[in-house]
Design a protein around this motif. Structure first.
Motif, PDB file in Angstrom:
ATOM      1  N   GLU A 358       0.835  -1.210   0.000  1.00 17.24           N
ATOM      2  CA  GLU A 358       0.000   0.000   0.000  1.00 17.24           C
ATOM      3  C   GLU A 358       0.868   1.258   0.000  1.00 17.24           C
ATOM      4  N   THR A 361       4.791   1.437  -4.424  1.00 23.45           N
ATOM      5  CA  THR A 361       4.376   1.025  -5.759  1.00 23.45           C
ATOM      6  C   THR A 361       5.625   0.631  -6.538  1.00 23.45           C
ATOM      7  N   GLU A 364       7.869   2.765  -8.886  1.00 23.41           N
ATOM      8  CA  GLU A 364       7.465   4.170  -8.810  1.00 23.41           C
ATOM      9  C   GLU A 364       8.202   4.890  -7.681  1.00 23.41           C
ATOM     10  N   ASN A 365       7.927   4.507  -6.411  1.00 29.06           N
ATOM     11  CA  ASN A 365       8.659   5.120  -5.296  1.00 29.06           C
ATOM     12  C   ASN A 365       9.584   4.112  -4.619  1.00 29.06           C
ATOM     13  N   HIS A 397       8.179  10.657  -5.824  1.00 31.97           N
ATOM     14  CA  HIS A 397       6.965   9.843  -5.696  1.00 31.97           C
ATOM     15  C   HIS A 397       6.691   9.452  -4.243  1.00 31.97           C
ATOM     16  N   SER A 398       7.744   9.207  -3.455  1.00 30.32           N
ATOM     17  CA  SER A 398       7.531   8.906  -2.027  1.00 30.32           C
ATOM     18  C   SER A 398       6.856  10.081  -1.333  1.00 30.32           C
ATOM     19  N   GLU A 400       4.987  12.355  -2.693  1.00 32.97           N
ATOM     20  CA  GLU A 400       3.607  12.469  -3.183  1.00 32.97           C
ATOM     21  C   GLU A 400       2.702  11.438  -2.505  1.00 32.97           C
ATOM     22  N   LYS A 401       3.184  10.198  -2.367  1.00 32.93           N
ATOM     23  CA  LYS A 401       2.357   9.139  -1.796  1.00 32.93           C
ATOM     24  C   LYS A 401       2.098   9.344  -0.312  1.00 32.93           C
TER      25      LYS A 401
END
Length: 425
Positions: A358, A361, A364-365, A397-398, A400-401
């Motif tokens: 969860e 990804t 991605e990150n 990306h980390s 952002e998530k």
């Protein structure tokens, strides 16, 4: 899930929920807001090294600072019951306990039922929030139910966590899982709300037949604290850390965390990079992990920092100096340290198991590897360290998530649940 009302509540009002197992709808009613008396029960609390201890302390301090009276019920560090005066804004009551036979440094409140009930009656709480399904919390649940006080349960539990400590009985692990599942279902169905840190956990509990309303609420992270920057020079000198690319693990060093997988990945990484490795934590596997590093002839490449307190100013700097964060545990119900690493803008290499997918990804990150696969773990670490463009994109990306995991949002949602249940009781 909670369906949000499109408008904010007016001052002096709180949202009142009509709760069913499948849906929660908001019906606004004007209800006088008041300061609550909250008992938070947990078998794991400071100075224990555990995510549950951190969640419990964060929760208690937040509601105390918000003006509520907060009482923490936890095991004592001796065989006696006493009030722990080390916490300025909390009332922490430590109940007589014995050493946990499975986990060093942890204790279990045993034979303290009368004292727990007596303290409960003196406090007369408005709500009880329990962090686990064991001794202190089991007694609190029964007592609160008897006095018609709402009970919120927090599930930090994974069935494999228990069996990871009794591998010698592997043949009966399925039976243990069945018995635990039945016990937890009965336990949570006797509560008024159950908070899960992730959708993964919520779906698991729902599949067991739990009918109490379930809420997926992140443990959360103080994003501002971990995203901030400080000059690391003094930190590097203090811990004798070189200025080379750094691969980091923070957390418990216990058998369920499978830190041996991370250590076994290090020889592969060292063949391709000049990285340095930091392990910040402590636990029952500490000596065994040091021995493994020596056997692999890589102890020179690892800095063993010991446990750094979650409230320490050193902790955000530790994440700041890292290039990659690794989490090999296959049984996480969320992972506070992974949230902290993401809030620090780190790429994550983690086991493809539990609730970690969860947060991560693949591609991605960070990257996900199959549990126990040290070679894949090392391959992905090397892949990130060897490509600065990829690393920069994964850092972004980390951040952002993790933006949806701001801890204050989690506290606000929990307070809404508290107020709703108090209004209905």
């Amino acid at each position: 899930m909670i369906t949000p009302h499109p408008h904010r509540a007016v001052p002096g009002s709180i949202p009142k929920y009509i709760i069913s197992p499948s849906k929660v709808c908001i019906n606004y009613a004007t209800i006088k807001v008041y300061h609550m008396k909250i008992i938070i029960g947990s078998e794991s609390f400071s100075p224990n090294i555990s995510g549950v201890a951190i969640v419990t302390e964060n929760l208690a301090h937040h509601f105390a600072k918000a003006g509520h009276q907060v009482f923490v019920f936890a095991p004592s560090e001796t065989y006696k019951t006493y009030t722990d005066t080390r916490f300025k804004d909390l009332s922490v009551i430590r109940f007589q306990s014995i050493p946990n036979p499975f986990r060093k440094t942890f204790r279990v409140a045993f034979m303290a039922q009368q004292e727990i009930v007596r303290e409960y009656i003196k406090i007369k709480p408005d709500i009880v929030h329990i962090q686990d399904p064991t001794s202190i919390c089991s007694i609190l649940k029964k007592t609160a139910r008897r006095h018609h006080v709402p009970i919120v349960a927090h599930n930090h539990f994974n069935l494999d966590y228990v069996t990871s400590y009794i591998k010698v009985l592997k043949i009966i692990h399925p039976l243990i899982h069945t018995l635990l599942r039945k016990y937890l279902t009965r336990f949570y169905n006797a509560c008024d709300a159950v908070i899960c840190p992730t959708q993964t956990v919520l779906q698991t509990l729902s599949s067991w037949g739990i009918t109490t309303p379930l809420y997926a609420i992140s443990n959360g992270v103080d994003i501002d604290r971990f995203y901030s920057w400080s000059n690391p020079s003094n930190f590097l000198l203090k811990y004798h850390i070189p200025r080379s690319p750094c691969v980091l693990y923070v957390g418990r060093l216990d058998i369920d965390k499978q830190i041996d997988v991370f250590i076994r990945s290090i020889p592969f990484v060292l063949k391709h990079t000049q990285a340095h490795f930091i392990i910040a934590g402590d636990g029952g596997e500490n000596k065994q992990l040091h021995a493994l590093a020596r056997a692999l002839n890589i102890d020179h490449a690892i800095e063993w920092l010991g446990w750094i307190d979650n409230a320490s100013d050193d902790l955000p700097i530790l994440y700041q100096i890292a290039s990659v964060f690794v989490h090999p545990s296959p049984i996480e119900t969320q992972s506070i340290v992974t949230l902290e690493a993401m809030a620090s803008g780190l790429p994550i290499v983690a086991a493809r198991a539990g609730a970690l997918p969860e947060l991560v990804t693949h591609g991605e990150n960070g990257y996900l590897f199959e549990p126990g696969d040290a070679t894949s773990c090392g391959t992905f670490i090397t892949k990130i360290l060897g490509d600065s463009t990829r690393m920069h994109a994964m850092r972004k990306h980390s951040l952002e998530k993790v933006s949806s995991h701001q801890i204050d949002k989690s506290f606000d949602t929990i307070q809404t649940i508290y107020e709703t249940l108090c209004a209905r009781s």
